[in-house]
Design a protein around this motif. Sequence first.
Motif, PDB file in Angstrom:
ATOM      1  N   UNK A 178       0.834  -1.200   0.000  1.00 22.09           N
ATOM      2  CA  UNK A 178       0.000   0.000   0.000  1.00 22.09           C
ATOM      3  C   UNK A 178       0.863   1.243   0.000  1.00 22.09           C
ATOM      4  N   UNK A 179       0.347   2.296  -0.618  1.00 23.75           N
ATOM      5  CA  UNK A 179       1.048   3.582  -0.659  1.00 23.75           C
ATOM      6  C   UNK A 179       0.304   4.570   0.223  1.00 23.75           C
ATOM      7  N   UNK A 180       1.031   5.189   1.141  1.00 22.54           N
ATOM      8  CA  UNK A 180       0.449   6.232   1.975  1.00 22.54           C
ATOM      9  C   UNK A 180       0.289   7.484   1.126  1.00 22.54           C
ATOM     10  N   UNK A 181      -0.791   8.206   1.362  1.00 26.61           N
ATOM     11  CA  UNK A 181      -1.090   9.370   0.541  1.00 26.61           C
ATOM     12  C   UNK A 181      -0.600  10.654   1.185  1.00 26.61           C
ATOM     13  N   UNK A 182      -0.111  11.551   0.346  1.00 27.95           N
ATOM     14  CA  UNK A 182       0.356  12.853   0.809  1.00 27.95           C
ATOM     15  C   UNK A 182      -0.786  13.867   0.764  1.00 27.95           C
ATOM     16  N   UNK A 183      -1.651  13.759  -0.242  1.00 27.76           N
ATOM     17  CA  UNK A 183      -2.776  14.675  -0.397  1.00 27.76           C
ATOM     18  C   UNK A 183      -4.050  14.001   0.100  1.00 27.76           C
ATOM     19  N   UNK A 184      -4.985  14.814   0.573  1.00 29.45           N
ATOM     20  CA  UNK A 184      -6.252  14.297   1.077  1.00 29.45           C
ATOM     21  C   UNK A 184      -7.101  13.739  -0.062  1.00 29.45           C
ATOM     22  N   UNK A 185      -7.639  12.558   0.151  1.00 25.09           N
ATOM     23  CA  UNK A 185      -8.548  11.925  -0.798  1.00 25.09           C
ATOM     24  C   UNK A 185      -9.756  11.430  -0.018  1.00 25.09           C
ATOM     25  N   UNK A 186     -10.933  11.870  -0.401  1.00 25.75           N
ATOM     26  CA  UNK A 186     -12.153  11.524   0.318  1.00 25.75           C
ATOM     27  C   UNK A 186     -12.717  10.200  -0.187  1.00 25.75           C
ATOM     28  N   UNK A 187     -13.385   9.480   0.716  1.00 31.40           N
ATOM     29  CA  UNK A 187     -14.085   8.252   0.367  1.00 31.40           C
ATOM     30  C   UNK A 187     -15.568   8.503   0.611  1.00 31.40           C
ATOM     31  N   UNK A 188     -16.370   8.362  -0.446  1.00 36.02           N
ATOM     32  CA  UNK A 188     -17.808   8.605  -0.353  1.00 36.02           C
ATOM     33  C   UNK A 188     -18.570   7.291  -0.317  1.00 36.02           C
ATOM     34  N   UNK A 189     -19.617   7.231   0.485  1.00 35.54           N
ATOM     35  CA  UNK A 189     -20.523   6.089   0.519  1.00 35.54           C
ATOM     36  C   UNK A 189     -21.516   6.277  -0.620  1.00 35.54           C
ATOM     37  N   UNK A 190     -21.519   5.388  -1.608  1.00 37.56           N
ATOM     38  CA  UNK A 190     -22.388   5.542  -2.777  1.00 37.56           C
ATOM     39  C   UNK A 190     -23.868   5.402  -2.430  1.00 37.56           C
ATOM     40  N   UNK A 191     -24.193   4.679  -1.362  1.00 35.96           N
ATOM     41  CA  UNK A 191     -25.592   4.470  -1.002  1.00 35.96           C
ATOM     42  C   UNK A 191     -26.206   5.694  -0.332  1.00 35.96           C
ATOM     43  N   UNK A 192     -25.401   6.455   0.420  1.00 36.11           N
ATOM     44  CA  UNK A 192     -25.929   7.631   1.118  1.00 36.11           C
ATOM     45  C   UNK A 192     -25.471   8.943   0.494  1.00 36.11           C
ATOM     46  N   UNK A 193     -24.385   8.898  -0.274  1.00 34.48           N
ATOM     47  CA  UNK A 193     -23.815  10.114  -0.843  1.00 34.48           C
ATOM     48  C   UNK A 193     -22.974  10.898   0.151  1.00 34.48           C
ATOM     49  N   UNK A 194     -22.836  10.400   1.375  1.00 37.57           N
ATOM     50  CA  UNK A 194     -22.096  11.090   2.422  1.00 37.57           C
ATOM     51  C   UNK A 194     -20.647  10.622   2.479  1.00 37.57           C
ATOM     52  N   UNK A 195     -19.823  11.445   3.088  1.00 33.42           N
ATOM     53  CA  UNK A 195     -18.420  11.085   3.268  1.00 33.42           C
ATOM     54  C   UNK A 195     -18.305   9.941   4.270  1.00 33.42           C
ATOM     55  N   UNK A 196     -17.531   8.936   3.899  1.00 37.07           N
ATOM     56  CA  UNK A 196     -17.268   7.813   4.787  1.00 37.07           C
ATOM     57  C   UNK A 196     -15.999   8.072   5.584  1.00 37.07           C
ATOM     58  N   UNK A 197     -15.076   8.826   4.994  1.00 36.18           N
ATOM     59  CA  UNK A 197     -13.822   9.138   5.668  1.00 36.18           C
ATOM     60  C   UNK A 197     -12.778   9.628   4.683  1.00 36.18           C
ATOM     61  N   UNK A 198     -11.537   9.626   5.156  1.00 32.89           N
ATOM     62  CA  UNK A 198     -10.396  10.085   4.367  1.00 32.89           C
ATOM     63  C   UNK A 198      -9.494   8.888   4.080  1.00 32.89           C
ATOM     64  N   UNK A 199      -9.117   8.746   2.821  1.00 31.34           N
ATOM     65  CA  UNK A 199      -8.240   7.660   2.400  1.00 31.34           C
ATOM     66  C   UNK A 199      -6.872   7.835   3.039  1.00 31.34           C
ATOM     67  N   UNK A 200      -6.376   6.781   3.685  1.00 31.20           N
ATOM     68  CA  UNK A 200      -5.053   6.841   4.312  1.00 31.20           C
ATOM     69  C   UNK A 200      -3.992   6.205   3.433  1.00 31.20           C
ATOM     70  N   UNK A 201      -4.308   5.043   2.872  1.00 28.21           N
ATOM     71  CA  UNK A 201      -3.397   4.380   1.946  1.00 28.21           C
ATOM     72  C   UNK A 201      -4.211   3.545   0.974  1.00 28.21           C
ATOM     73  N   UNK A 202      -3.552   3.141  -0.118  1.00 24.38           N
ATOM     74  CA  UNK A 202      -4.268   2.438  -1.176  1.00 24.38           C
ATOM     75  C   UNK A 202      -3.328   1.466  -1.892  1.00 24.38           C
TER      76      UNK A 202
END
Length: 127
Positions: A13-37
């Motif tokens: 996994x790569x840790x992220x330097x810039x903020x990347x949001x994770x959205x819940x597709x069922x609610x349209x709300x933010x689920x959190x911030x991506x930490x690594x991918x």
Amino acid sequence: MSEFIQEKRQYPRKSLEKTAEVLDNDTGLSLGILEDVSKGGFSILTDQGMRPSETRNVTLVLPGPQGSPHKVSLTAECIWCQTITERADFAAGFALRSIEDQDEVALNYYIRDYQVAGQKAGELEES
């Protein structure tokens, strides 16, 4: 007791330097911030507790070229969730379960080309 924890991930996994949001597709709300991918999953920082084996349809809002965001939609299963105190209420790890071909290509390019915090161009790890 060993100081080493056995790595169970298939892809680094790569840790992220810039903020990347994770959205819940069922609610349209933010689920959190991506930490690594990685090609096989990701972890997030969130204010919501997640249940292991819970499956979510999400969109990763990834930083794109010239500051334009790139959205990648996928289905992921929560593998673990733990309480933390530093930057968020919880950290949760997800395994990728399904993704459309075009989103998979975009995610793989993003992982390949993304320069992680503290690395210089040309020092990216293999994924």
